[in-house]
Motif scaffolding. Structure first.
Motif, PDB file in Angstrom:
ATOM      1  N   LEU A   1      -3.255  -7.398  -4.297  1.00  0.00           N
ATOM      2  CA  LEU A   1      -3.072  -5.964  -4.756  1.00  0.00           C
ATOM      3  C   LEU A   1      -4.505  -5.104  -4.140  1.00  0.00           C
ATOM      4  CD1 LEU A   1      -1.197  -5.786  -8.038  1.00  0.00           C
ATOM      5  CD2 LEU A   1      -0.381  -6.034  -5.957  1.00  0.00           C
TER       6      LEU A   1
ATOM      7  N   VAL B   1       0.912  -1.455  -0.051  1.00  0.00           N
ATOM      8  CA  VAL B   1      -0.031   0.043   0.022  1.00  0.00           C
ATOM      9  C   VAL B   1       0.664   1.259   0.168  1.00  0.00           C
ATOM     10  CG1 VAL B   1      -1.956  -1.238   1.217  1.00  0.00           C
ATOM     11  CG2 VAL B   1      -0.258   0.096   2.420  1.00  0.00           C
TER      12      VAL B   1
ATOM     13  N   ASP C   1      -5.848  -2.363  -4.657  1.00  0.00           N
ATOM     14  CA  ASP C   1      -6.586  -1.386  -5.595  1.00  0.00           C
ATOM     15  C   ASP C   1      -7.488  -2.050  -6.477  1.00  0.00           C
ATOM     16  OD1 ASP C   1      -4.468  -2.153  -7.010  1.00  0.00           O
ATOM     17  OD2 ASP C   1      -3.926  -0.052  -7.370  1.00  0.00           O
TER      18      ASP C   1
ATOM     19  N   LYS D   1      -5.056   5.936  -0.930  1.00  0.00           N
ATOM     20  CA  LYS D   1      -5.873   5.320  -1.870  1.00  0.00           C
ATOM     21  C   LYS D   1      -6.740   4.224  -1.189  1.00  0.00           C
ATOM     22  CE  LYS D   1      -4.037   3.041  -5.274  1.00  0.00           C
ATOM     23  NZ  LYS D   1      -3.364   2.741  -6.625  1.00  0.00           N
TER      24      LYS D   1
ATOM     25  N   GLY E   1       2.150   2.941  -2.823  1.00  0.00           N
ATOM     26  CA  GLY E   1       2.163   3.632  -3.854  1.00  0.00           C
ATOM     27  C   GLY E   1       1.431   5.077  -3.612  1.00  0.00           C
ATOM     28  N   PHE E   2       1.615   5.906  -4.591  1.00  0.00           N
ATOM     29  CA  PHE E   2       1.233   7.151  -4.383  1.00  0.00           C
ATOM     30  C   PHE E   2      -0.100   7.599  -4.786  1.00  0.00           C
ATOM     31  CE2 PHE E   2       5.757   9.156  -4.688  1.00  0.00           C
ATOM     32  CZ  PHE E   2       5.881   8.989  -3.357  1.00  0.00           C
ATOM     33  N   GLY E   3      -0.922   6.486  -5.770  1.00  0.00           N
ATOM     34  CA  GLY E   3      -2.226   6.739  -6.094  1.00  0.00           C
ATOM     35  C   GLY E   3      -2.317   7.958  -6.932  1.00  0.00           C
ATOM     36  N   THR E   4      -1.444   8.272  -7.855  1.00  0.00           N
ATOM     37  CA  THR E   4      -1.346   9.507  -8.588  1.00  0.00           C
ATOM     38  C   THR E   4      -2.582   9.439  -9.655  1.00  0.00           C
ATOM     39  OG1 THR E   4       0.221   8.345  -9.981  1.00  0.00           O
ATOM     40  CG2 THR E   4       0.781  10.109  -8.623  1.00  0.00           C
TER      41      THR E   4
ATOM     42  N   GLY F   1      -7.894   1.741  -8.952  1.00  0.00           N
ATOM     43  CA  GLY F   1      -6.890   2.728  -9.182  1.00  0.00           C
ATOM     44  C   GLY F   1      -6.977   3.750 -10.016  1.00  0.00           C
TER      45      GLY F   1
ATOM     46  N   ALA G   1       8.467  -3.514  -3.004  1.00  0.00           N
ATOM     47  CA  ALA G   1       7.593  -3.465  -2.005  1.00  0.00           C
ATOM     48  C   ALA G   1       7.099  -4.857  -1.499  1.00  0.00           C
ATOM     49  CB  ALA G   1       6.303  -2.966  -2.398  1.00  0.00           C
TER      50      ALA G   1
HETATM   51  P1  UTP Z   1      -0.102   0.903  -8.828  1.00  0.00           P
HETATM   52  O1  UTP Z   1       0.863   1.436  -9.556  1.00  0.00           O
HETATM   53  O2  UTP Z   1      -1.476   0.393  -9.318  1.00  0.00           O
HETATM   54  O3  UTP Z   1      -0.427   1.886  -7.544  1.00  0.00           O
HETATM   55  O4  UTP Z   1       0.469  -0.291  -7.909  1.00  0.00           O
HETATM   56  P2  UTP Z   1       0.059   3.423  -7.281  1.00  0.00           P
HETATM   57  O5  UTP Z   1       1.377   3.533  -7.431  1.00  0.00           O
HETATM   58  O6  UTP Z   1      -0.537   3.491  -6.089  1.00  0.00           O
HETATM   59  O7  UTP Z   1      -0.957   4.107  -8.298  1.00  0.00           O
HETATM   60  P3  UTP Z   1      -0.571   5.251  -9.535  1.00  0.00           P
HETATM   61  O8  UTP Z   1      -0.099   4.362 -10.707  1.00  0.00           O
HETATM   62  O9  UTP Z   1       0.600   6.133  -8.902  1.00  0.00           O
HETATM   63  O10 UTP Z   1      -1.982   5.889  -9.724  1.00  0.00           O
HETATM   64  C1  UTP Z   1      -0.070  -1.412  -7.462  1.00  0.00           C
HETATM   65  C2  UTP Z   1      -0.185  -1.678  -6.188  1.00  0.00           C
HETATM   66  O11 UTP Z   1       1.235  -1.724  -5.774  1.00  0.00           O
HETATM   67  C3  UTP Z   1       1.602  -0.932  -4.427  1.00  0.00           C
HETATM   68  C4  UTP Z   1       0.200   0.237  -4.621  1.00  0.00           C
HETATM   69  O12 UTP Z   1       0.370   0.886  -3.416  1.00  0.00           O
HETATM   70  C5  UTP Z   1      -0.583  -0.547  -5.182  1.00  0.00           C
HETATM   71  O13 UTP Z   1      -1.567  -1.093  -4.085  1.00  0.00           O
HETATM   72  N1  UTP Z   1       2.898  -0.213  -4.882  1.00  0.00           N
HETATM   73  C6  UTP Z   1       3.509   0.217  -6.122  1.00  0.00           C
HETATM   74  C7  UTP Z   1       3.824  -0.171  -3.711  1.00  0.00           C
HETATM   75  O14 UTP Z   1       3.289  -0.174  -2.464  1.00  0.00           O
HETATM   76  N2  UTP Z   1       5.047   0.300  -3.713  1.00  0.00           N
HETATM   77  C8  UTP Z   1       5.537   0.729  -5.093  1.00  0.00           C
HETATM   78  O15 UTP Z   1       6.638   1.177  -5.156  1.00  0.00           O
HETATM   79  C9  UTP Z   1       4.641   0.611  -6.006  1.00  0.00           C
END
Ligand code: UTP
Length: 290
Positions: A131, A11, A133, A27, A13-16, A257, A114
């Motif tokens: 995952l 969890v 999302d 997110k 990721g930045f969820g951009t 996502g 991760a």
């Molecule tokens: P995503 O690429 O779909 O999530 O990664 P993200 O990076 O939050 O979304 P965007 O692209 O910026 O919108 C799939 C999953 O892997 C986690 C994310 O939190 C998501 O649950 N993830 C991804 C990590 O924990 N670390 C990372 O370096 C990359």
């Protein structure tokens, strides 16, 4: 054969793609109708018998840890007011004490990185990755369907679903070798193949059961697509040494996502809510132009 007891939920990721909603809220904490997305994923894993959860978190993700903790003031106040029904609902969201661990990924270097951050807690045993999302409505839960297959095949198991042939270039696609019912022995997988080069239309859906050996491959995995350390690249190397099966699970997946995916999930879960589904249906209908 060792059982699948633990699950990793990345969890960090930045969820951009869903900004600005995710500027200060993780997110995974965005509500899908009446509960945060992460709750559905934890429930799916619990229904499959998972006993320990490892969350790979990052900065600004503290709300997730708090969500699974006791909310003393809130609960005391509800109790004092005799709001027993709401209290019971909150109690249902609380994990067994000690069944959740939180590790930090200090920088989002990719999904593979991760997962690697969870290596000490997982150790040398098969484990699940969900995952968060991707939400999956299924009965039995998607992970339960996978574990049923894993208990017979061992090795590594991933969930797949069919996608339209002209959309394979958006997904990780498996290369099937042979099929028996819903389980498919895999030869390989390709990330976002061209439509002509795709070996199937079965896309990887965000649920995996992997052997702990994957950590050895992740440890020295070079950055791949997008400059990120990719789980798919490490799995492809593991596949040279170990069996991989795909399970075409029965159920429906929702990718939360993206903004429209999030909307689709929210509406679907509202419509299938036990008590409020009919009311939700009336509202959705009333919003559509006649
Ligand atoms: P995503 O690429 O779909 O999530 O990664 P993200 O990076 O939050 O979304 P965007 O692209 O910026 O919108 C799939 C999953 O892997 C986690 C994310 O939190 C998501 O649950 N993830 C991804 C990590 O924990 N670390 C990372 O370096 C990359």
């Amino acid at each position: 054969m060792k059982r699948v007891r633990k699950a990793v939920l990345p969890v960090a990721g930045f969820g951009t793609r869903v900004l600005p909603a995710t500027k200060t809220i993780p997110k995974e904490m965005l509500p899908i109708f009446d509960r945060p997305a992460i709750q559905y994923v934890v429930d799916e894993a619990l229904a499959a018998g998972i006993e320990h959860f490892v969350f790979v978190t990052g900065r600004n993700k503290g709300a997730i840890e708090d969500y699974f903790d006791t909310a003393y003031e809130l609960e005391a106040s509800l109790e004092a007011k005799g709001k027993t029904e709401i209290l019971a609902e909150i109690a249902d969201t609380k994990p067994v004490p000690g069944s959740m661990s939180f590790v930090r990924q200090q920088a989002p270097l990719g999904l593979g990185h991760a997962i690697w951050c969870a290596r000490d807690i997982i150790g040398d045993e098969p484990f699940a990755i969900l995952l968060p999302d991707v939400l999956i409505q299924a009965e039995p839960s998607c992970l339960a369907q996978m574990i049923e297959v894993f208990n017979e095949t061992g090795g590594n198991v991933i969930a797949v679903e069919q996608v339209p042939a002209d959309e394979v270039n958006k997904y990780g696609i498996i290369d099937p070798e042979s099929r028996e019912g819903n389980r498919i022995r895999m030869r390989g997988m390709v990330e976002k193949p061209t439509i002509d080069a795709a070996p199937s239309n079965l896309s990887i859906t965000g649920r995996y059961i992997l052997q702990g050996d994957v950590f050895e491959y992740l440890a020295d995995q070079a950055a791949g697509a997008g400059g990120e350390i990719q789980l798919t690249d490490a799995m492809a190397r593991l596949m040279a040494d170990q069996d991989f099966h795909a399970v075409e699970y029965e159920g429906t997946s929702y990718d939360c996502g993206s903004k429209l995916g999030y909307l689709r999930a929210s509406v679907a879960y509202a419509l299938s809510h036990d008590e409020l589904g009919d009311g939700a249906s009336e509202i959705v209908r009333s919003l559509l132009p006649s």
